[in-house]
Design a protein around this motif. Structure first.
Motif, mmCIF file in Angstrom:
data_model
loop_
_atom_site.group_PDB
_atom_site.id
_atom_site.type_symbol
_atom_site.label_atom_id
_atom_site.label_comp_id
_atom_site.label_asym_id
_atom_site.label_seq_id
_atom_site.Cartn_x
_atom_site.Cartn_y
_atom_site.Cartn_z
ATOM 1 N N PHE A 1 -55.047 -23.148 49.814
ATOM 2 C CA PHE A 1 -55.880 -24.320 49.452
ATOM 3 C C PHE A 1 -57.326 -23.994 50.158
ATOM 4 O O PHE A 1 -58.468 -24.560 49.229
ATOM 5 C CB PHE A 1 -55.417 -25.468 50.098
ATOM 6 N N ALA A 2 -57.399 -23.290 51.270
ATOM 7 C CA ALA A 2 -58.692 -23.082 51.835
ATOM 8 C C ALA A 2 -59.493 -22.227 50.839
ATOM 9 O O ALA A 2 -60.835 -22.604 50.739
ATOM 10 C CB ALA A 2 -58.822 -22.720 53.252
ATOM 11 N N MET A 3 -58.989 -21.248 50.017
ATOM 12 C CA MET A 3 -59.782 -20.432 49.394
ATOM 13 C C MET A 3 -60.155 -20.975 48.104
ATOM 14 O O MET A 3 -61.097 -21.176 47.443
ATOM 15 C CB MET A 3 -58.712 -19.279 48.793
ATOM 16 N N MET A 4 -59.275 -22.021 47.698
ATOM 17 C CA MET A 4 -59.391 -22.914 46.388
ATOM 18 C C MET A 4 -60.814 -23.819 46.567
ATOM 19 O O MET A 4 -61.673 -23.927 45.866
ATOM 20 C CB MET A 4 -58.276 -23.868 46.049
ATOM 21 N N ARG A 5 -60.716 -24.320 47.859
ATOM 22 C CA ARG A 5 -61.806 -25.320 48.260
ATOM 23 C C ARG A 5 -63.298 -24.569 48.140
ATOM 24 O O ARG A 5 -64.272 -25.156 48.066
ATOM 25 C CB ARG A 5 -61.542 -25.870 49.506
ATOM 26 N N GLU A 6 -63.147 -23.524 48.806
ATOM 27 C CA GLU A 6 -64.471 -22.643 48.886
ATOM 28 C C GLU A 6 -64.959 -22.362 47.445
ATOM 29 O O GLU A 6 -65.963 -22.461 47.134
ATOM 30 C CB GLU A 6 -64.387 -21.404 49.709
ATOM 31 N N ALA A 7 -64.115 -21.785 46.732
ATOM 32 C CA ALA A 7 -64.262 -21.434 45.381
ATOM 33 C C ALA A 7 -65.024 -22.720 44.593
ATOM 34 O O ALA A 7 -65.849 -22.364 43.806
ATOM 35 C CB ALA A 7 -62.939 -20.899 44.815
ATOM 36 N N ALA A 8 -64.158 -23.704 44.749
ATOM 37 C CA ALA A 8 -64.585 -24.810 43.758
ATOM 38 C C ALA A 8 -66.097 -25.484 44.488
ATOM 39 O O ALA A 8 -66.806 -25.828 43.725
ATOM 40 C CB ALA A 8 -63.645 -26.071 44.088
ATOM 41 N N ARG A 9 -66.330 -25.327 45.885
ATOM 42 C CA ARG A 9 -67.445 -25.547 46.260
ATOM 43 C C ARG A 9 -68.688 -24.810 45.693
ATOM 44 O O ARG A 9 -69.837 -25.190 45.400
ATOM 45 C CB ARG A 9 -67.758 -25.461 47.829
ATOM 46 N N ARG A 10 -68.341 -23.614 45.063
ATOM 47 C CA ARG A 10 -69.430 -22.745 44.563
ATOM 48 C C ARG A 10 -69.429 -22.634 43.072
ATOM 49 O O ARG A 10 -70.282 -22.015 42.574
ATOM 50 C CB ARG A 10 -69.176 -21.016 44.985
ATOM 51 N N GLY A 11 -68.729 -23.679 42.529
ATOM 52 C CA GLY A 11 -68.860 -24.017 41.122
ATOM 53 C C GLY A 11 -67.651 -23.179 40.366
ATOM 54 O O GLY A 11 -67.806 -23.096 39.160
ATOM 55 N N HIS A 12 -66.713 -22.514 40.911
ATOM 56 C CA HIS A 12 -65.895 -21.784 40.215
ATOM 57 C C HIS A 12 -64.829 -22.705 39.592
ATOM 58 O O HIS A 12 -64.372 -23.588 40.440
ATOM 59 C CB HIS A 12 -65.284 -20.449 41.061
ATOM 60 N N ASP A 13 -64.233 -22.096 38.562
ATOM 61 C CA ASP A 13 -63.232 -22.907 37.756
ATOM 62 C C ASP A 13 -61.799 -22.455 38.310
ATOM 63 O O ASP A 13 -61.712 -21.261 38.550
ATOM 64 C CB ASP A 13 -63.283 -22.701 36.168
ATOM 65 N N LEU A 14 -61.071 -23.351 38.582
ATOM 66 C CA LEU A 14 -59.619 -23.063 39.108
ATOM 67 C C LEU A 14 -58.370 -23.366 38.250
ATOM 68 O O LEU A 14 -58.464 -24.264 37.385
ATOM 69 C CB LEU A 14 -59.488 -23.824 40.332
ATOM 70 N N ALA A 15 -57.518 -22.392 38.227
ATOM 71 C CA ALA A 15 -56.266 -22.440 37.385
ATOM 72 C C ALA A 15 -55.373 -21.942 38.240
ATOM 73 O O ALA A 15 -55.279 -21.112 39.298
ATOM 74 C CB ALA A 15 -56.359 -21.778 36.050
ATOM 75 N N ALA A 16 -54.130 -22.433 38.053
ATOM 76 C CA ALA A 16 -52.853 -22.109 38.937
ATOM 77 C C ALA A 16 -51.539 -21.944 37.920
ATOM 78 O O ALA A 16 -51.451 -22.666 37.007
ATOM 79 C CB ALA A 16 -52.405 -23.040 39.725
ATOM 80 N N CYS A 17 -50.703 -21.058 38.588
ATOM 81 C CA CYS A 17 -49.551 -20.821 37.716
ATOM 82 C C CYS A 17 -48.342 -20.402 38.961
ATOM 83 O O CYS A 17 -48.701 -19.726 40.104
ATOM 84 C CB CYS A 17 -49.394 -19.766 36.630
ATOM 85 N N GLU A 18 -46.900 -20.405 38.599
ATOM 86 C CA GLU A 18 -46.126 -19.869 39.481
ATOM 87 C C GLU A 18 -45.679 -18.652 39.228
ATOM 88 O O GLU A 18 -45.625 -18.164 37.521
ATOM 89 C CB GLU A 18 -45.134 -20.699 39.746
ATOM 90 N N PRO A 19 -45.225 -17.518 39.991
ATOM 91 C CA PRO A 19 -44.659 -16.426 39.205
ATOM 92 C C PRO A 19 -43.639 -16.549 38.251
ATOM 93 O O PRO A 19 -43.848 -15.612 37.091
ATOM 94 C CB PRO A 19 -43.959 -15.602 40.668
ATOM 95 N N ARG A 20 -42.697 -17.250 38.374
ATOM 96 C CA ARG A 20 -41.704 -17.866 37.336
ATOM 97 C C ARG A 20 -42.469 -18.106 35.661
ATOM 98 O O ARG A 20 -41.688 -17.931 34.535
ATOM 99 C CB ARG A 20 -40.740 -18.851 37.575
ATOM 100 N N GLN A 21 -43.794 -18.243 35.775
ATOM 101 C CA GLN A 21 -44.531 -18.714 34.595
ATOM 102 C C GLN A 21 -44.971 -17.495 33.940
ATOM 103 O O GLN A 21 -45.711 -17.479 32.854
ATOM 104 C CB GLN A 21 -45.286 -19.838 34.702
ATOM 105 N N LEU A 22 -44.857 -16.312 34.518
ATOM 106 C CA LEU A 22 -45.617 -15.015 34.088
ATOM 107 C C LEU A 22 -44.710 -14.589 32.868
ATOM 108 O O LEU A 22 -43.405 -14.706 32.990
ATOM 109 C CB LEU A 22 -45.722 -13.984 35.227
#
Length: 322
Positions: free
Chosen positions: A21-42
């Protein structure tokens, strides 16, 4: 940048301490787009690229409902600027297969951190054996007689399974050898499972220190996880108290020695566990402690991580243009 986090279900995150979450928060603060999935969805279908059913998300700033889903779609992993593998252990067969899918995504042009091959090549307990100058007496074996010999030599020992996490399955046996036979039977499963045996380090009373290495460089503060009560384990999951501290001279030496080696192998982030002056584990799957260190020292570890990620991606793009 477009970032994909391969992680455990977002709904299970404890955002007050979660490093992803801390990684996501800092990335979002810089304007990067976020997506997520679980390994089972690969997934990987004949003739196609490795893809996943991903959720495009935005952070809300709320503690309870901390994200909203902007949309769900099929996406090839190679179409993201970076894929961050943040699935928690255990490193079981499904995790192993996931690294193969992620490695195929790399062959298709994807950029995965930590690199899938590096994740496979660095079992978190076995990896320390490559650096004998930094570890205490340690034995890896299936054989009960080897463990008994080690105990006879060192008297006070720690035994643990190679695939444990969060302090699970850790035993201490003192000079009297009480319950050693039963513990061996429990851990080695009649000689079918390998066991790590280490000389007990009394400096555990001062904490099991997590030294974070980002982009080949040690973070200037570690988190000492101090056992509570009669507990021998300092793991936070086992009730340890986390206290942030500046790196000692030995911690710095370890970080500077291992950092360039781990970075060269594709490990952008590693968590080296140190008791006293000895490495006990090298964590590479989903190292934590970002938020605890920041909250106690003001050192913004997530900023250091996203800086290193951006620098690595710039380097890769430069190499592609050559």
């Amino acid at each position: 940048m477009k970032l994909l986090f391969v992680a455990d279900p977002l709904e299970q995150f404890k955002i007050y301490k979660d490093t992803t979450f801390a990684m996501m928060r800092e990335a979002a603060r810089r304007g990067h787009d976020l997506a997520a999935c679980e390994p089972r969805q690969l997934r990987w279908e004949r003739g196609g690229r490795v893809s996943a059913q991903v959720r495009d998300i935005a952070l809300t700033g709320n503690e309870r409902d901390w994200f909203v889903v902007r949309g769900t779609r099929d996406a090839a992993l190679a179409d993201f600027d970076a894929v961050l593998m943040r699935k928690d252990p255990p490193f079981d067969s499904e995790y192993f297969y996931a690294t193969h899918l992620l490695e195929q995504a790399e062959r298709e042009g994807g950029r995965v951190f930590n690199r899938p091959r590096a994740l496979r090549d660095h079992p978190e307990k076995l990896a320390i054996m490559e650096f004998p100058e930094f570890i205490g007496p340690t034995l890896i074996t299936r054989e009960a007689q080897d463990i008994r010999r080690f105990h006879e030599e060192h008297q006070d020992i720690i035994l643990k399974p190679l695939d444990g996490m969060g302090g699970t399955g850790i035993f201490r046996v003192g000079p009297n050898g009480m319950n050693l036979g039963s513990i061996i039977e429990t851990l080695n499963q009649g000689g079918n499972q390998s066991v790590m045996v280490q000389k007990f380090l009394p400096q555990i009373a001062e904490g099991d220190k997590r030294v974070l290495i980002i982009g080949g460089k040690p973070v200037p503060f570690c988190l000492a996880r101090i056992p509570q009560g009669n507990e021998v384990r300092g793991n936070l999951a086992a009730g340890g108290l986390g206290v942030a501290r500046p790196l000692s001279a030995r911690d710095q030496e370890i970080g500077e020695a291992l950092g360039p080696i781990l970075q060269q192998r594709g490990l952008l982030l590693a968590g080296v566990d140190v008791i006293g002056e000895c490495i006990t584990e090298i964590n590479v799957t989903s190292p934590t402690c970002f938020q605890e260190i920041q909250q106690q020292t003001g050192c913004d570890v997530a900023t250091l991580f996203v800086d290193a990620l951006e620098q690595e991606l710039k380097k890769l793009k430069t190499l592609l243009r050559l």
